[in-house]
Design a protein around this motif. Structure first.
Motif, PDB file in Angstrom:
ATOM      1  N   GLN A  33      66.025  17.068 -19.729  1.00 21.19           N
ATOM      2  CA  GLN A  33      65.141  18.349 -19.120  1.00 21.19           C
ATOM      3  C   GLN A  33      65.068  17.390 -17.560  1.00 21.19           C
ATOM      4  O   GLN A  33      64.977  16.782 -17.075  1.00 21.19           O
ATOM      5  N   LEU A  35      63.874  19.239 -13.721  1.00 19.99           N
ATOM      6  CA  LEU A  35      62.551  19.899 -13.265  1.00 19.99           C
ATOM      7  C   LEU A  35      62.305  19.565 -12.367  1.00 19.99           C
ATOM      8  O   LEU A  35      62.700  18.503 -11.423  1.00 19.99           O
ATOM      9  N   ASN A  36      62.372  20.890 -10.946  1.00 17.33           N
ATOM     10  CA  ASN A  36      62.233  21.057  -9.580  1.00 17.33           C
ATOM     11  C   ASN A  36      61.218  21.758  -9.587  1.00 17.33           C
ATOM     12  O   ASN A  36      61.609  23.267  -9.115  1.00 17.33           O
ATOM     13  N   PRO A  37      60.191  21.639  -9.557  1.00 15.59           N
ATOM     14  CA  PRO A  37      58.789  22.129  -9.485  1.00 15.59           C
ATOM     15  C   PRO A  37      58.405  22.675  -7.984  1.00 15.59           C
ATOM     16  O   PRO A  37      57.822  23.778  -7.483  1.00 15.59           O
ATOM     17  N   TRP A  42      63.149  16.356  -7.855  1.00 19.33           N
ATOM     18  CA  TRP A  42      63.585  16.793  -9.111  1.00 19.33           C
ATOM     19  C   TRP A  42      63.089  15.447  -9.506  1.00 19.33           C
ATOM     20  O   TRP A  42      62.693  14.595  -9.153  1.00 19.33           O
ATOM     21  N   TYR A 237      51.026  27.655  -3.920  1.00 24.46           N
ATOM     22  CA  TYR A 237      51.037  27.225  -5.322  1.00 24.46           C
ATOM     23  C   TYR A 237      49.162  27.593  -5.561  1.00 24.46           C
ATOM     24  O   TYR A 237      48.906  27.810  -6.872  1.00 24.46           O
ATOM     25  N   ARG A 292      56.509  17.097 -14.865  1.00 27.34           N
ATOM     26  CA  ARG A 292      55.663  17.800 -14.389  1.00 27.34           C
ATOM     27  C   ARG A 292      55.988  19.109 -13.402  1.00 27.34           C
ATOM     28  O   ARG A 292      56.509  18.927 -13.022  1.00 27.34           O
ATOM     29  N   ALA A 293      55.753  20.092 -14.560  1.00 24.58           N
ATOM     30  CA  ALA A 293      56.183  21.760 -13.969  1.00 24.58           C
ATOM     31  C   ALA A 293      54.471  22.216 -13.386  1.00 24.58           C
ATOM     32  O   ALA A 293      53.282  21.119 -13.564  1.00 24.58           O
ATOM     33  N   LEU A 294      54.803  22.846 -13.068  1.00 26.79           N
ATOM     34  CA  LEU A 294      53.353  23.258 -11.460  1.00 26.79           C
ATOM     35  C   LEU A 294      52.287  23.780 -12.737  1.00 26.79           C
ATOM     36  O   LEU A 294      51.640  23.371 -12.161  1.00 26.79           O
ATOM     37  N   ASN A 295      53.152  24.393 -14.089  1.00 32.19           N
ATOM     38  CA  ASN A 295      51.898  25.436 -14.363  1.00 32.19           C
ATOM     39  C   ASN A 295      51.323  23.929 -15.506  1.00 32.19           C
ATOM     40  O   ASN A 295      50.422  24.160 -16.444  1.00 32.19           O
ATOM     41  N   SER A 296      51.673  22.866 -15.653  1.00 32.26           N
ATOM     42  CA  SER A 296      51.192  21.358 -16.217  1.00 32.26           C
ATOM     43  C   SER A 296      49.955  21.064 -15.283  1.00 32.26           C
ATOM     44  O   SER A 296      49.645  20.267 -15.489  1.00 32.26           O
TER      45      SER A 296
END
Length: 577
Positions: A33, A35-37, A42, A237, A292-296
């Protein structure tokens, strides 16, 4: 080639070396996995395809930095045995020439008295301050070999150069992975390990004391464009982002970044430490978003006015695991407890290491270091008693991870328990004080396979089944109700307990005849399940859903995969001498 602050070799070189070494050791690592929110942040999860239980999360300001971080953490956990801290290593390993390292030493146990030669005076006083620590409490859960004694690992006390023997049990109970690190050089790894120790210790001090931290001036942050871009993206955001100096007046190399979500008022506080201010700042930002993604970034707790809740040990554990614990409102007060101090430690990794050692020795604490190079990547484990504990020293007496060792062999053979064995175990389960929510597989240090009855068996369910075996229907009904309310069951197990709950109620109801309702219950639950419940009510084959095993752990597929990996690591240790 890419050099970044805090590292003593280019990222590409580190990645190539660690990747090829893992391949040579028989690992099949996948990057599961990415991620690069936000820009310049990263994270990556890597794991072994054949044993996903062994995974790490890396973070960094670039893909290569995150991958190098994940690989370094993988070596850290392999070399220091952190992946295996909570697990039984099997009968063969328990009886082999060494269980953990060729350098280990076994101390014979005779009664409760702690054997001579363990610890030095400062560590003995620290771990046995109240004179309630016993020798049996120092048996390691990984071998469970009480007849062999207490397994201890050599550490070097940095102030004196003396060799000190510290039990493996203490490392697993109190420190987990804190203070363990891998690096391109001895000094780099040691700086990383000590920085983590400072980060977690000073963070806990700040959180539990409700210390108000000063903001880092904008002109300071603006020196680091990558951080500026990441923070700007978070604010765009919609998040409130606070960047604060956690050095407590320049004493410690610490930074705090806190994110507040206006949608739900939740707050996530991240801390990072390193002698170089730039590295500490970048690590704090990347740690905030690791995995973590931004929406999490939702459902974090709101700040609290109650310092006792904030200082609770479970809350501090949540901060250690993923920074999801509660913080006090005091953290954000304009009336700060310290003024901002611009700090930075000049010099190379060795200078940074010496600086951190001086900070610890200045407050009369000691540093103990164990070095490992058997996997051809330098790794160390550093212990600073009184500073680096993740769990309180009292856990050695009240919550020791070897508490299930004496039940390991019998519980593995649960499927073959007769009524007398069940009666004895029920007495023990009622007197030992185990948490009813405790997973039995975790208690005995076994990796349960998903989808099996072992995977969800908790102490509360075990009590239910034991009462059922004894014919104690009223108690079985109560624990069955507990099971349905509190346990997280597979669908088939939940259906079994719903049916059992109904049938137990009929069995205890003197005013209703079960035969009048059995036809309807068969329509609801099916004949097969009703037959299984009838069998259980008759006290027969209560535990047939639990694979029978022994200390060889046959039948536990994932645990066997883990043991195969550990065997490869043992071979590497033997070759390295």
């Amino acid at each position: 080639m890419t050099m970044i602050p805090g590292k003593d070799a280019p990222l590409e070189e580190s990645i190539e070396k660690m990747s090829s070494q893992l391949e040579a050791l028989g690992f099949d690592i996948e990057q599961a996995q990415w991620l690069n929110p936000v820009p310049n942040v990263w994270s990556v999860l890597i794991r072994d395809r054949n044993c996903p239980l062994l995974f790490t999360n890396g973070k960094g300001t670039s893909k290569d930095a995150a991958l190098a971080s994940a690989l370094g953490e993988y070596f850290e956990r392999l070399s220091c045995n952190s992946f295996f801290t909570d697990y039984y290593l099997g009968e063969e390993v328990a009886e082999s020439d060494f269980v953990h390292y060729p350098s280990e030493r076994w101390f014979e146990v005779s009664g409760d008295e702690i054997p001579d030669g363990l610890f030095d005076e400062p560590t003995l006083q620290h771990y046995n301050l109240h004179d309630d620590l016993t020798a049996p409490g120092l048996i390691d859960t990984n071998s469970g070999n009480a007849g062999r004694g207490i397994c201890a690992i050599p550490f070097i006390r940095q102030r004196t150069g003396n060799e000190v023997w510290i039990p493996v049990n203490i490392i697993g109970n109190l420190y987990i992975s804190n203070g363990a690190a891998a690096g391109n050089s001895v000094a780099e790894a040691r700086v990383q390990a000590l920085s983590e120790i400072f980060e977690r210790h000073i963070k806990n001090t700040i959180i539990t004391s409700g210390i108000s931290l000063p903001e880092i001036p904008e002109h300071i942050i603006n020196r680091y464009p990558q951080v500026v871009d990441a923070l700007a993206a978070l604010r765009d955001y919609g998040f409130v982002v606070l960047v604060r100096d956690a050095s407590l007046g320049g004493k410690y190399p610490m930074v705090n970044v806190t994110l507040i979500n206006p949608d739900d008022g939740g707050c996530c506080a991240s801390f990072g430490a390193h002698p170089k201010f730039e590295v500490a700042l970048e690590r704090t930002v990347t740690e905030l978003l690791r995995g973590r993604a931004l929406n999490s970034l939702t459902d974090f707790p709101s700040p609290s006015f109650n310092l006792s809740d904030v200082a609770d040990s479970q809350n501090l554990e949540a901060h250690f695991i993923d920074s999801s614990g509660v913080v006090a409102w005091d953290l954000f007060s304009r009336d700060t407890d310290y003024e901002f101090v611009e700090w930075n430690v000049e010099g190379d990794s060795q200078a940074e290491f010496e600086h951190l050692c001086n900070l610890i020795h200045k407050v009369d604490m000691d540093i103990y270091i164990a070095d490992y190079e058997h996997l051809n990547v330098y790794t160390c484990r550093i212990i600073v008693p009184g500073m680096s504990e993740i769990y309180p020293v009292d856990d050695l007496v009240s919550n020791n991870n070897n508490a299930g060792v004496e039940y390991r062999e019998s519980l593995l053979d649960l499927a073959n328990f007769d009524k007398d064995q069940g009666a004895d175990l029920l007495v023990d389960m009622n007197t030992e004080g185990f948490d009813d929510q405790q997973l039995v597989a975790e208690l005995i240090g076994v990796v349960a396979d998903k989808g099996t009855a072992w995977n969800t068996l908790r102490i509360g369910e075990l009590k239910c089944l034991l009462h059922l075996q004894q014919g104690n229907f009223a108690d079985a009904l109560a624990w069955c109700g507990w099971q349905l309310k509190n346990a997280q069951l597979h669908e088939s197990r939940e259906l079994l307990y719903r049916c059992l709950f109904q049938c137990l109620q009929f069995a205890l109801d003197a005013e209703r005849d079960f035969d009048d309702y059995s036809g309807l219950l068969e329509q609801v639950y099916g004949k097969t399940l009703m037959a299984r419940v009838a069998e259980m009510l008759a006290g027969e084959k209560i535990f047939k859903d639990f694979t029978a095993s022994s200390l060889s752990l046959e039948g536990f597929t994932n645990h066997q995969k883990m043991l195969e990996i550990y065997d490869r690591l043992q071979s590497a240790k033997r070759l390295a001498g």
